[in-house]
Design an enzyme around this catalytic site. Structure first.
Site, short mmCIF file in Angstrom:
data_model
loop_
_atom_site.label_atom_id
_atom_site.label_comp_id
_atom_site.label_asym_id
_atom_site.label_seq_id
_atom_site.Cartn_x
_atom_site.Cartn_y
_atom_site.Cartn_z
N GLY A 200 0.25 5.64 0.81
CA GLY A 200 -0.66 6.70 1.21
C GLY A 200 0.07 7.99 1.48
N GLY A 201 -0.68 8.98 1.97
CA GLY A 201 -0.08 10.27 2.26
C GLY A 201 0.98 10.18 3.34
N TYR A 202 0.80 9.24 4.27
CA TYR A 202 1.75 9.10 5.38
C TYR A 202 3.04 8.44 4.91
CZ TYR A 202 3.57 7.44 9.90
OH TYR A 202 4.35 7.19 11.00
N GLY A 203 2.92 7.49 4.01
CA GLY A 203 4.09 6.75 3.55
C GLY A 203 3.67 5.44 2.91
N VAL B 107 3.22 1.10 3.02
CA VAL B 107 2.87 -0.01 3.90
C VAL B 107 3.47 -1.29 3.32
CG1 VAL B 107 1.03 -1.32 4.99
CG2 VAL B 107 0.72 1.12 4.57
N LYS C 224 4.04 0.19 8.62
CA LYS C 224 3.70 1.49 8.04
C LYS C 224 4.91 2.40 8.21
CE LYS C 224 -0.19 4.72 8.17
NZ LYS C 224 -1.43 5.07 8.90
N GLY D 89 0.82 -1.21 0.00
CA GLY D 89 0.00 0.00 0.00
C GLY D 89 0.85 1.25 0.00
N ASP E 8 -10.75 10.79 8.47
CA ASP E 8 -10.49 10.27 7.13
C ASP E 8 -11.10 8.88 6.97
OD1 ASP E 8 -9.56 10.35 4.54
OD2 ASP E 8 -7.54 9.68 5.04
#
Length: 722
Positions: free
Chosen positions: A401-404, A406, A420, A399, A516
């Site tokens: 995402g905006g955070y980083g 996965v 994550k 995965g 979110d």
């Protein structure tokens, strides 16, 4: 200032109201205070305590409807002032030591209409006479069993009111520790707090119990009665006791919803008391959270472990044990702090000497001396993370995402985890990162993804979660997925996700707004249980200000995903719990239609509202859901649209959402009612009608010509990671 006995006792009762939400079963002692000055008092329950002395003679409020003083040690006569209470409906005085006579004025002076009723329960006392003409009207229920009056030959028809089952009320909750009502209370010694063991295999066996206050913080049930026996087995097996040794004295639901209960633990038959080692063993199990995990009952908290009578002398010793443990822990912490300080100084000196020889890398620096030790959360090394992911090989990435990113990792003990990994722009200060770890470690709910550990080395920040083998809800709704979720499974996923969000809003400390919620943040485990993901420190709900006031929103920069954003939040930048409700409503619409929130310029909320208003809602339902009851689908559509109302005040609360989904789920035709089976299946009648000729009023709707009663159908799941 020395308080008088009545005032001090009244203060104690007020404290019990504050902490127990009820004066019932609060281990109160002494005499009953004077409540006659409380003008609007209508309900008084002081039952299941150790109150003694006589009942006050002062007249209570005219609003009084219910007086429950049962299961105490009250003596003396029954006050005649009870006859001056025009609204009285229930007078419960059973299992005391009351004597003398009872005045018929208590019921003769009342004016009854066709629906009014008065219940007077005096079972297991020493009442010997009745003063006045004994001709109770049909609206009055009297219970005199196990009183001397029952042997009187001078009172006409007295035997009618002395039977064991006379006046039994199925609607009245039973809480008696007197088995079957056949053991008079006088036969059990009153000293040392003895009482009958309700479920004892030996009739009328007396023992002194341990009294325990216990609360389920986030159970996955809404009704306790069907699961009572399972709970008793769960507790007794954890404590290594026999079933008859546990008695659930009382229980009631609190806001959350949380389930508070008061338990009594009895020694084995043949022993009237627990020995000291057994008490310490049981108390340590409760205090050290050694209960086996339960998805059904969830996490618990110990409210009190009360030692009375023969156990009261153990309080100082147990306290001393805790204090001695505390001293040891304090010494360990102090030693650790000193070692950390010395290590920090040494690290600084070494770093300064070697600084000119080292090349500073943006993502390669030694971890700070700041660290935390969090129960149940492990601190992993950077080397362990690289080993688990084959040096973060792209083949292990599942995965982005905006955070980083996965990654799927396999630890040394073969545990599969989701790692994550924060990207450079998402790195927090170390103090903030460790604070978030501590916050996440306190969140425990079967519908939240479990945090297993973290890594804070080499300039990296990583969170390690349990791995969800069935991916995200969005993956399952995607056309790329070769398996189809049936309606029953989708309904269960919606309920699970809602319970997780409800927990964040009401049970997390401090409360959390998710901000979110979307289908890709709802993960599914091997049994298709929904697990909400991606919540944390940046989403804290409002806290009290200096004046103790609680704002109803948080002002923030708008964050979230287009299509899921609450319009009110987008315009005002004020985040509330109803903002999460809106986003969850969009997820419900995705579940029902399979559509994306925004696709080809079309908004899912607007499209569904138009279809619903035009009466063609079933034409846009996901054709991969199989057959489903039309009434259930209609109610879920209505709930989703309520959640997506433009005005926050028009949306339901999360508790209302959960209860509505539970009601819809109960309407489904179950074929498997095992409460511990997370993969319940539904029996669905298949209709041969297609969408073009199916009316919304039909009992079952078939979204395709595929029949089936399984939750999922098809073959191998093949999802391309996004």
């Amino acid at each position: 200032m020395k308080l008088g006995p009545h005032l001090a006792h009244l203060l104690k009762i007020k404290c019990c109201f504050w902490y127990c939400r009820s004066v019932r079963n609060c281990s109160l002692q002494g005499s009953i205070p004077d409540f006659s000055r409380i003008a609007n008092l209508s309900y008084l329950d002081l039952s299941w305590n150790q109150l003694s002395g006589s009942i006050p003679q002062n007249k209570l409020s005219n609003n009084m409807t219910t007086i429950i003083l049962s299961h105490n040690r009250l003596n003396g006569s029954i006050p005649k002032n009870f006859s001056l209470l025009p609204s009285l409906q229930k007078l419960s005085l059973e299992n005391n030591f009351l004597n003398g006579s009872i005045s018929t004025d208590i019921w003769q002076n009342k004016i009854f209409n066709t629906t009014s009723r008065l219940v007077i329960d005096l079972r297991n006392n020493s009442v010997s006479n009745i003063s006045g003409a004994f001709e109770p009207p049909v609206n009055v229920t009297l219970r005199f069993q196990s009183n001397p009056i029952c042997s009187s030959t001078s009172i006409r028809n007295i035997g009618k009111y002395c039977g064991p089952d006379f006046g039994a009320d199925d609607d009245e909750p039973s809480n008696s520790t007197n088995p079957s009502g056949v053991c008079p209370i006088h036969a059990c010694p009153t000293d040392n707090y003895y009482e009958y063991v309700p479920a004892s295999p030996k009739p009328c066996f007396c023992a002194s119990p341990l009294r325990i206050g216990y609360r389920l913080k986030s159970p996955s049930i809404s009704y306790f009665d069907p699961y009572k026996q399972l709970f008793e087995s769960y507790v007794t097996s954890s404590l290594q006791l026999d079933l008859y040794q546990l008695w659930i004295d009382s229980y009631f639901w609190e806001k959350g919803p949380r389930l508070r209960m008061y338990l009594k633990l009895f020694p084995v038959v043949g022993d009237n008391t627990f020995n000291e080692s057994e008490i310490l063993r049981i108390s340590e199990i409760f205090a050290s959270w050694e209960f086996q995990g339960s998805h059904l009952f969830g996490p618990y908290e110990l409210l009190n472990f009360t030692l009375l009578g023969p156990y009261s002398h153990l309080n100082p010793e147990m306290k001393g044990k805790r204090q001695s443990k505390g001293v040891v822990i304090a010494c360990i912490v102090a030693a650790g702090a000193f070692a950390a300080f010395v290590s920090s100084i040494a690290t600084i000196l070494i770093t300064r000497r070697r600084a000119k020889y080292q090349k500073i890398l943006s993502r390669k620096r030694l971890s700070s001396s700041l660290s935390i030790k969090v129960d149940g959360v492990k601190s992993f090394t950077f080397r362990e993370m690289t080993s688990a992911t084959n040096n973060f090989d792209t083949s292990t990435q599942v995965g982005e995402g905006g955070y980083g990113s996965v990654f799927r990792g396999i630890l040394a003990d073969k545990t599969v985890v989701a790692i994550k990994r924060a990207k450079v722009g998402s790195l927090q200060g170390q103090k903030e990162f460790l604070t978030e770890i501590e916050l996440l470690s306190r969140l425990h709910h079967r519908n939240l993804v479990v945090l297993l550990g973290y890594c804070d080395e080499e300039g990296e920040q990583m969170l390690i979660y349990e791995f969800m083998p069935n991916g995200t809800l969005r993956d399952w709704l995607s056309a790329k997925c070769k398996k189809n979720l049936k309606f029953g499974a989708r309904l269960g996923i919606a309920l699970g996700a809602s319970k997780g969000i409800l927990y964040l809003h009401t049970e997390a400390d401090p409360p959390i707004f998710h901000r979110d919620i979307k289908a890709s943040n709802i993960l599914l485990d091997s049994k298709l249980t929904a697990k909400v993901a991606d919540f944390g420190l940046s989403r804290l709900a409002p806290v009290q200000d200096d004046e103790g006031l609680l704002p109803n929103h948080v002002s923030t920069m708008v964050k979230g995903t287009p299509g899921y954003l609450d319009p009110e939040y987008f315009l005002t930048r004020k985040m509330t719990d109803k903002s999460d409700v809106y986003s969850l409503g969009v997820v419900f619409l995705e579940i029902l239609t399979g559509m994306h929130p925004i696709s080809h310029g079309k908004n899912i909320v607007r499209e569904v509202k138009m279809a619903h208003k035009s009466g063609v809602m079933f034409s846009i339902m996901d054709k991969n859901m199989g057959s489903y009851p039309s009434e259930c689908a209609e109610k879920m559509v209505e709930l989703a649209l309520k959640c997506c109302q433009d005005k926050p005040e028009d949306r339901p609360s999360m508790l209302e959402v959960v209860r509505t989904l539970e009601t819809i789920l109960q309407m489904m035709p179950y074929t498997d009612t095992d409460p511990l089976d997370n993969k319940a299946s539904f029996s669905e009648t298949t209709s041969s009608a297609s969408f073009s000729n199916t009316r919304s009023g039909d009992l079952f709707i078939s979204s395709s010509n595929v029949s089936g009663g399984d939750l999922i159908s098809g073959v191998t799941l093949n999802i391309t990671p996004r």
